[in-house]
Design a protein around this motif. Structure first.
Motif, mmCIF file in Angstrom:
data_model
loop_
_atom_site.group_PDB
_atom_site.id
_atom_site.type_symbol
_atom_site.label_atom_id
_atom_site.label_comp_id
_atom_site.label_asym_id
_atom_site.label_seq_id
_atom_site.Cartn_x
_atom_site.Cartn_y
_atom_site.Cartn_z
ATOM 1 N N ALA A 81 0.819 -1.115 0.163
ATOM 2 C CA ALA A 81 -0.104 0.048 -0.039
ATOM 3 C C ALA A 81 0.821 1.224 0.158
ATOM 4 C CB ALA A 81 -0.846 -0.023 1.247
ATOM 5 N N ASP A 82 2.249 1.119 -0.188
ATOM 6 C CA ASP A 82 2.887 2.275 -0.751
ATOM 7 C C ASP A 82 2.741 2.696 -2.012
ATOM 8 O OD1 ASP A 82 4.790 4.423 -0.506
ATOM 9 O OD2 ASP A 82 6.321 2.838 0.135
ATOM 10 N N VAL A 83 3.520 3.585 -2.491
ATOM 11 C CA VAL A 83 3.819 3.665 -4.107
ATOM 12 C C VAL A 83 5.104 3.753 -4.459
ATOM 13 C CG1 VAL A 83 1.477 5.032 -4.328
ATOM 14 C CG2 VAL A 83 3.760 6.211 -3.642
ATOM 15 N N GLN A 84 5.355 3.355 -5.489
ATOM 16 C CA GLN A 84 6.610 3.521 -6.173
ATOM 17 C C GLN A 84 6.722 4.187 -7.303
ATOM 18 O OE1 GLN A 84 8.465 -0.577 -6.349
ATOM 19 N NE2 GLN A 84 10.046 -0.063 -7.623
ATOM 20 N N ALA A 85 8.013 4.694 -7.590
ATOM 21 C CA ALA A 85 7.957 5.414 -9.075
ATOM 22 C C ALA A 85 8.302 4.464 -10.153
ATOM 23 C CB ALA A 85 9.206 6.509 -8.924
ATOM 24 N N VAL A 86 7.629 4.571 -11.109
ATOM 25 C CA VAL A 86 8.043 3.953 -12.323
ATOM 26 C C VAL A 86 9.125 4.063 -13.139
ATOM 27 C CG1 VAL A 86 6.824 2.810 -14.609
ATOM 28 C CG2 VAL A 86 5.373 3.118 -12.580
ATOM 29 N N LEU A 87 9.007 5.573 -13.503
ATOM 30 C CA LEU A 87 10.290 6.239 -13.813
ATOM 31 C C LEU A 87 10.547 7.411 -13.137
ATOM 32 C CD1 LEU A 87 9.919 6.087 -17.826
ATOM 33 C CD2 LEU A 87 11.516 4.688 -16.254
ATOM 34 N N VAL A 88 11.964 7.834 -12.900
ATOM 35 C CA VAL A 88 12.036 8.916 -12.023
ATOM 36 C C VAL A 88 11.496 10.244 -12.608
ATOM 37 C CG1 VAL A 88 14.131 10.330 -11.296
ATOM 38 C CG2 VAL A 88 14.350 7.980 -11.320
ATOM 39 N N THR A 89 10.948 10.862 -11.662
ATOM 40 C CA THR A 89 10.332 12.009 -11.986
ATOM 41 C C THR A 89 11.006 13.564 -11.361
ATOM 42 O OG1 THR A 89 8.494 11.868 -10.561
ATOM 43 C CG2 THR A 89 7.993 11.275 -12.719
ATOM 44 N N ASP A 90 11.325 13.111 -10.100
ATOM 45 C CA ASP A 90 11.751 14.131 -9.455
ATOM 46 C C ASP A 90 13.294 13.779 -9.012
ATOM 47 O OD1 ASP A 90 11.095 12.051 -7.744
ATOM 48 O OD2 ASP A 90 10.501 13.309 -6.020
ATOM 49 N N LYS A 91 13.602 12.639 -8.422
ATOM 50 C CA LYS A 91 15.002 12.460 -8.041
ATOM 51 C C LYS A 91 15.199 10.889 -7.915
ATOM 52 C CE LYS A 91 14.654 12.070 -2.860
ATOM 53 N NZ LYS A 91 15.207 12.448 -1.689
ATOM 54 N N VAL A 92 16.328 10.393 -8.010
ATOM 55 C CA VAL A 92 16.755 9.081 -7.668
ATOM 56 C C VAL A 92 16.823 8.592 -6.491
ATOM 57 C CG1 VAL A 92 18.574 7.469 -8.255
ATOM 58 C CG2 VAL A 92 17.916 8.986 -9.977
ATOM 59 N N ARG A 93 16.411 7.362 -6.207
ATOM 60 C CA ARG A 93 16.311 7.082 -4.738
ATOM 61 C C ARG A 93 17.008 5.794 -4.357
ATOM 62 N NH1 ARG A 93 11.587 9.571 -5.854
ATOM 63 N NH2 ARG A 93 11.177 11.256 -4.254
ATOM 64 N N PHE A 94 17.563 5.117 -5.555
ATOM 65 C CA PHE A 94 18.525 4.114 -5.138
ATOM 66 C C PHE A 94 19.390 3.844 -6.533
ATOM 67 C CE2 PHE A 94 14.435 1.979 -6.785
ATOM 68 C CZ PHE A 94 15.082 1.019 -7.562
ATOM 69 N N GLN A 95 20.490 3.203 -6.495
ATOM 70 C CA GLN A 95 21.488 2.766 -7.719
ATOM 71 C C GLN A 95 20.603 1.792 -8.337
ATOM 72 O OE1 GLN A 95 25.151 0.416 -7.317
ATOM 73 N NE2 GLN A 95 26.135 2.068 -8.459
ATOM 74 N N GLY A 96 20.416 2.038 -9.610
ATOM 75 C CA GLY A 96 19.689 0.988 -10.396
ATOM 76 C C GLY A 96 18.109 1.435 -10.692
ATOM 77 N N GLN A 97 17.853 2.474 -10.150
ATOM 78 C CA GLN A 97 16.431 2.697 -10.376
ATOM 79 C C GLN A 97 15.983 3.202 -11.673
ATOM 80 O OE1 GLN A 97 14.958 6.052 -7.701
ATOM 81 N NE2 GLN A 97 12.747 5.779 -8.439
ATOM 82 N N GLU A 98 14.918 3.197 -12.207
ATOM 83 C CA GLU A 98 14.715 3.203 -13.586
ATOM 84 C C GLU A 98 14.421 4.755 -13.977
ATOM 85 O OE1 GLU A 98 12.958 -0.692 -11.827
ATOM 86 O OE2 GLU A 98 12.872 1.353 -11.330
ATOM 87 N N VAL A 99 15.263 5.201 -15.210
ATOM 88 C CA VAL A 99 14.960 6.459 -15.356
ATOM 89 C C VAL A 99 14.371 6.876 -16.887
ATOM 90 C CG1 VAL A 99 16.647 8.404 -16.072
ATOM 91 C CG2 VAL A 99 17.325 6.746 -14.099
ATOM 92 N N ALA A 100 14.547 5.919 -17.775
ATOM 93 C CA ALA A 100 14.088 5.934 -19.009
ATOM 94 C C ALA A 100 13.827 4.729 -19.749
ATOM 95 C CB ALA A 100 14.967 6.934 -19.976
#
Length: 797
Positions: free
Chosen positions: A100-119
């Motif tokens: 019941a949290d939310v997760q970014a599908v692609l970064v919109t504001d900032k990166v939160r971990f190495q390997g996070q999806e950017v594009a």
């Protein structure tokens, strides 16, 4: 491998000819697998299909200043490049997690971990998509990362989720179980109290097949077909409807053969959603498959608990109480797949298998700049951590009291007459004979002889360790009165249809990743209605073809879906009684059942087989009122309680003092999973779980440096065990059926993963005890063991 049978009452296994029990029916799945005919997501090729690739952040924490995709778009073969800004315009930038949290599908504001999806690049082939990633220019404003959970709640710690309104810290939840006042009072009066900080490090399931999806959106019909590596297809369908706004009846999720899951394929990853978006944007099917480094860096991790545990006892070794405070690192997004009413999962079973006066635990969850953690990696929602905690504490207590750890356990185990046993955190253990299981494992191991051998070796300066663990596992997540995942009840459906010729199809809502569902569920039906297992097809993994259910994880397949299959088979059998009565021109109550047929009481020669009844059901027989023809039924099973398998494990290790290398020489595992459906499949599950335990205890560790770099992004760094690192497993069993399960089954898939790490670590610590070492955190790598030895004076020979 040694198989030792401990016979116990088991009404479903009283002769070897029955489908359920001691028979060893060969897996129905294997012919296609051994011939290379398995069908996996990456085998799927659709007309006009495009390929997707994800650009991932090289840093752990940074503001996204700008992103330029023009060069990538101009690259030959590239069809589209999707960014977080594009998803914001579509309302798809954020997706709900299973907590019941939310997760970014692609970064919109900032990166939160190495390997996070950017594009996300969509191209005509995989190579063009991957090449185009190199052409995307991203400007990052790097921020200080938070990688130490202990610092997460410091006032000056970087705030990971500052996009949340009012968020000024990294706190996720506080959760507790048990009675604090009662527990504190017991501790205050206890003769002996021992305490230890115990770390269960972050690890990764690392399935053989990585995650992937093929999305096919039909703009004309509005129908989305999504082939994906999912352990929970129906839950995914509901969440995709919530995320994408596509009506749920227009979504079909297909999970074909899956090359291992271990919890890694429970959640919905951004790559799945991006494949769907890519198909919607381009109007063509889009495939996304991650590589090994992506899987290790960005998909769900497990464990990452820092536990401060204490145990109170009398001076003669009666354990009185246990308490703990836990810090849980959930990474950048709380993506834990566990019941929403229990943020710490089933950590309430940290009381273990012991008869206690009191217990209390508190768990605090925090965000850090790591990939989302919390997946139930081959365990039942934190049971593995809970069992590891109590079993290490019991060994530390044994060392403090200078008593044998086996004798200490035998003195404190819950007794058979105490079942059903209410533990001190509010759960009722269903059944068990714990002492019998532990004594069986000691007999198989030759425990007294091992201790004599150990003493002789110590006299020669050799390091040999003997480790014991006894565990009670809680599985079968499902009672809707207790739990749900994002509001979805965890009960399971089953549908059974017997065709006119007597062949059958059973449709289930759980998804196999190698557990042998097509075999064991056919065996359950065969046991209940008498059709041979080879005449029963098991359908799973397709939401258009199967009833709703919450999927396979936490060893819930047999306890929940297996129960549903047994009940639907009984429902069909009862319907067959009325049809047989009509065919025999008698009353239903005048019929008696024997496997495969109904016959007239007192005259066994007059009866009808299931095949004959099936033909009659579809034929011209005048059926009784209320019987609508056809021989089929469906049920939804809401279990009254969890089930509680248990086991007693003994591990023997040899430690090289010169290198710190630990060799697991012997391992004896005695399990009790209630009614045993297929012993061969049980053994396979146990062997796999024991091997997992060797990996976690001795080598597997996802570590991060101070900049947030993942240091376990390949199999060169993140080690997994092979046949070279494991012994010939020695397995035995007892049978204590669950009283509330329709066939008495409790589940087995994750038991060995729960019980083996503490047994191995207890063995390592036991080997090092002459140096005064009483605890060592996992993994017990050669470097760590060697360093521990070097830091202590060598005992006299």
């Amino acid at each position: 491998m040694t198989i030792l049978q401990e016979h116990a009452p088991n009404p479903a296994a009283d002769d070897a000819g029955r489908p359920i029990g001691y028979g060893r029916l060969q897996r129905k799945e294997d012919p296609r697998f051994v011939r290379g005919r398995g069908h996996y997501v990456d085998d799927i090729t659709l007309p006009g299909m495009l390929h997707g690739a994800i650009l991932r952040s090289p840093v752990a924490h940074a503001r996204l200043v700008s992103i330029d995709t023009s060069a990538a778009l101009a690259h030959p073969g590239v069809v589209a490049v999707i960014t977080g800004a594009d998803l914001l315009g579509l309302g798809l930038a954020w997706a709900p997690t299973l907590s019941a949290d939310v997760q970014a599908v692609l970064v919109t504001d900032k990166v939160r971990f190495q390997g996070q999806e950017v594009a996300f690049v969509v191209a005509e082939d995989r190579y063009a998509a991957r090449d185009a990633l190199e052409l995307i220019e991203v400007d990052y404003d790097v921020l200080p990362p938070l990688v130490d959970a202990r610092k997460a709640l410091d006032p000056d710690a970087p705030v990971v989720r500052d996009e949340m309104e009012g968020r000024t810290d990294n706190h996720i939840f506080d959760w507790e179980a048990g009675n604090k006042a009662e527990t504190d009072a017991v501790f205050a009066a206890a003769d002996v109290v021992v305490s230890q900080e115990i770390v269960y490090p972050r690890s990764h399931p690392a399935p053989m097949e990585t995650c992937g999806a093929v999305a096919d959106f039909d703009a004309v019909t509005g129908k989305l077909t999504l082939y994906e590596t999912s352990q929970a297809p129906h839950a995914h369908r509901t969440l995709f409807a919530m995320v994408a706004g596509i009506p749920e009846h227009k979504i079909r999720i297909v999970s074909p053969d899956i090359g291992g899951g271990f919890g890694n394929k429970v959640g919905i990853y951004p790559g799945y959603i991006l494949a769907v978006v890519g198909s919607i944007v381009t109007g063509k099917p889009v495939k996304w498959m991650e590589d090994r480094s992506e899987n290790l860096m960005s998909t769900s991790f497990a464990r990452d608990y820092i536990m401060q545990g204490e145990i109170a006892a009398t001076k003669d070794g009666k354990i009185l109480a246990v308490r703990t405070s836990v810090l849980a690192d959930h990474g950048a997004f709380n993506a834990t797949a566990q019941p929403t009413k229990y943020p710490a999962g089933f950590f309430h079973i940290f009381t273990g298998s012991y008869d206690l006066q009191a217990a209390h635990c508190s768990v605090t969850g925090v965000y850090t700049n790591k990939a989302p953690g919390g997946v139930a990696y081959a365990c039942s929602f934190r049971v593995t951590e809970a069992v590891y905690l109590i079993e290490r504490l019991v060994d530390i207590l044994a060392a403090k009291l200078e008593v044998d750890p086996a004798e200490l356990r035998l003195k404190n185990l819950i007794k058979p007459e105490q079942f059903p046993y209410p533990n001190k955190t509010g759960w009722e253990y269903d059944s068990g004979n714990y002492e019998r299981a532990l004594r069986l494992s000691m007999s198989m191991a030759g425990y007294d002889d091992l201790r004599r051998e150990q003493r002789a070796k110590r006299d020669r300066g050799e390091l040999m360790g003997i480790g014991i663990s006894f565990f009670t596992e809680t599985v079968g997540a499902g009672p809707r009165k207790h739990m749900d995942i994002v509001g979805l009840g965890m009960n399971d459906g089953a549908e059974l249809r017997v065709h006119p010729t007597g062949k059958a199809v059973v449709r289930i809502s759980v998804q196999s990743q190698g557990q042998g569902h097509e075999t064991t569920f056919a065996q359950i039906v065969a046991e209940e209605i008498g059709i041979p297992p080879e005449d029963i097809d098991v359908v799973h993994g397709d939401t258009d073809q199967t009833p709703f259910g919450l999927g396979t994880y936490g060893s819930r397949s047999t306890p929940v879906s297996g129960a549903a299959v047994a009940l639907v088979a009984r429902k069909v059998r009862e319907k067959a009684r009325f049809i047989a009565a009509a065919m025999l021109e008698t009353r239903p109550e005048d019929l008696e059942w024997e496997k495969g047929r109904w016959f007239v009481k007192g005259d066994p020669s007059v009866g009808k087989t299931i095949a004959e009844i099936a033909m009659g059901a579809y034929g011209t027989v005048a059926l009784p009122e209320g019987i609508d023809g056809n021989l089929d039924a469906e049920v939804t099973y809401d279990p009254p309680n969890l089930t509680f398998p248990f086991g007693a494990y003994i591990c023997v290790v040899d430690v090289d003092p010169g290198t710190g290398h630990v060799a697991v020489r012997r391992f004896v595992a005695v399990d009790d999973c209630g009614t045993r459906i297929n012993p061969m499949i049980i053994e396979g599950q146990v062997h796999g779980g024991l091997t997992d335990g060797v990996g976690m205890a001795l080598m597997q560790f996802i570590e991060f440096d101070e900049s947030g770099n993942n240091l376990g992004g390949s199999f060169m760094d993140y080690l997994i065990p092979t046949a070279m690192e494991v012994p010939d497993w020695e397995t035995g069993y007892t049978v204590t059926p669950s009283p509330h399960h329709p066939i008495g089954a409790k589940g087995i898939g994750e038991s060995a993963t729960v019980g083996s790490p503490p047994a191995i670590v207890n063995a390592v610590v036991d080997a090092l005890s002459p140096f005064g070492i009483t605890h060592m955190d996992m993994p017990c790598t050669p470097a760590r063991v060697w360093a521990a030895i070097q830091g202590r004076p060598r005992p006299p020979i």
